[in-house]
Design an enzyme around this catalytic site. Structure first.
Site, PDB file in Angstrom:
ATOM      1  N   LYS A 180       0.672  -1.466  -0.020  1.00 61.21           N
ATOM      2  CA  LYS A 180       0.317  -0.066   0.132  1.00 61.21           C
ATOM      3  C   LYS A 180       0.996   1.246  -0.176  1.00 61.21           C
ATOM      4  CE  LYS A 180      -4.502   0.982   2.353  1.00 61.21           C
ATOM      5  NZ  LYS A 180      -5.193   0.861   3.715  1.00 61.21           N
TER       6      LYS A 180
HETATM    7  O1  G3P Z   1      -7.737   1.866   5.579  1.00 61.63           O
HETATM    8  C1  G3P Z   1      -8.143   2.998   4.885  1.00 61.63           C
HETATM    9  C2  G3P Z   1      -9.429   3.525   5.041  1.00 61.63           C
HETATM   10  O2  G3P Z   1     -10.506   2.442   5.413  1.00 61.63           O
HETATM   11  C3  G3P Z   1      -9.457   4.329   6.577  1.00 61.63           C
HETATM   12  O3  G3P Z   1     -10.662   4.569   7.106  1.00 61.63           O
HETATM   13  O4  G3P Z   1     -12.478   5.261   8.680  1.00 61.63           O
HETATM   14  O5  G3P Z   1     -10.037   5.846   9.079  1.00 61.63           O
HETATM   15  O6  G3P Z   1     -11.425   6.925   7.552  1.00 61.63           O
HETATM   16  P1  G3P Z   1     -11.212   5.606   8.179  1.00 61.63           P
END
Ligand code: G3P
Length: 226
Positions: A83
């Site tokens: 990633k």
């Molecule tokens: O891992 C990437 C993403 O899904 C993070 O989500 O909820 O931290 O905005 P969030």
């Protein structure tokens, strides 16, 4: 559309895996740090539990170092995906690693323009973040729809992974638009299956069964044990 969990928590991964619908995992530095465990054994264990892709995020922003991390992450397991952030250096690392056949998930993507760059850099996956766009009053579903439309028109091989999902409507809309993958926290995964009418209906069936069962004659052996 494949369903992924966005977590590094083994209990959550094992539980979702048990349901038979889990197709992969996404992690990020925040999620890994939350577990308070040694990094390498943790990500190795996650890769061994799940059959599908497991995205493991690089750190820092130096292209040569990102490429070195990419090589090392790709060695962790056959299903380990590298990633990288959608920055100029991340794109440069994506190009170099993709040219070597290493699978890249370009993360922190917030616009269709960024998603075009990710596809052109050879990414295996692009991850538009929906919830974080909603948080700043930007229509995340409009962005996702543009990305899905452009990728279809341009016939890009890169998979669209809807990330930063906060509720089942995000998942449903991502599926409607043709996203290839949705990743979500375990609490959203659980929300996908929960419905009060399902719970009430199940309880009613079981209550009626208990009440009538002694008058129903011969039952299947497994039903007698239920
Ligand atoms: O891992 C990437 C993403 O899904 C993070 O989500 O909820 O931290 O905005 P969030």
């Amino acid at each position: 559309m494949k369903l992924f969990l966005d977590t590094a928590n083994l209990d959550e991964i094992q539980e979702a895996n048990r349901w038979g619908v889990l197709r992969g995992i996404t992690t990020n530095p925040t999620l890994v740090a939350k577990e308070g465990r040694d990094f390498l054994p943790l990500v190795k264990e996650i890769c061994s539990i799940v059959e599908g892709d497991v995205s493991i995020e690089t750190v820092g922003n130096d292209t040569d170092n990102l490429v070195r991390q990419g090589h090392e992450i790709a060695q962790i397991a056959d299903n380990a995906i590298v990633k990288l952030s959608t920055t100029p250096n991340g794109l440069a690392a994506c190009r170099r690693l993709s040219d070597e056949g290493i699978k890249i998930n370009m993360t922190l993507c917030f616009t269709a323009a960024q998603a075009i760059l990710c596809a052109e850099a050879g990414a295996y996956i692009v991850s538009p973040f929906l919830g974080r766009l909603d948080d700043i009053s930007t229509d995340s579903l409009q962005v996702l729809s543009e990305i899905c439309e452009i990728y279809a028109v341009q016939d890009y091989d890169t998979q669209v992974l809807a990330a930063s999902l906060r509720h089942p409507m995000h998942v449903i809309e991502a599926a409607r638009m043709g996203a290839h993958i949705s990743t979500m926290p375990f609490k959203v995964f659980e929300m996908l299956v929960k419905h009060p009418l399902t719970d009430a209906g199940h309880k009613r069936f079981m209550d009626d069964w208990e009440e009538a069962k002694s008058h129903l004659g011969e039952l299947l052996p497994s039903m007698q044990e239920a």
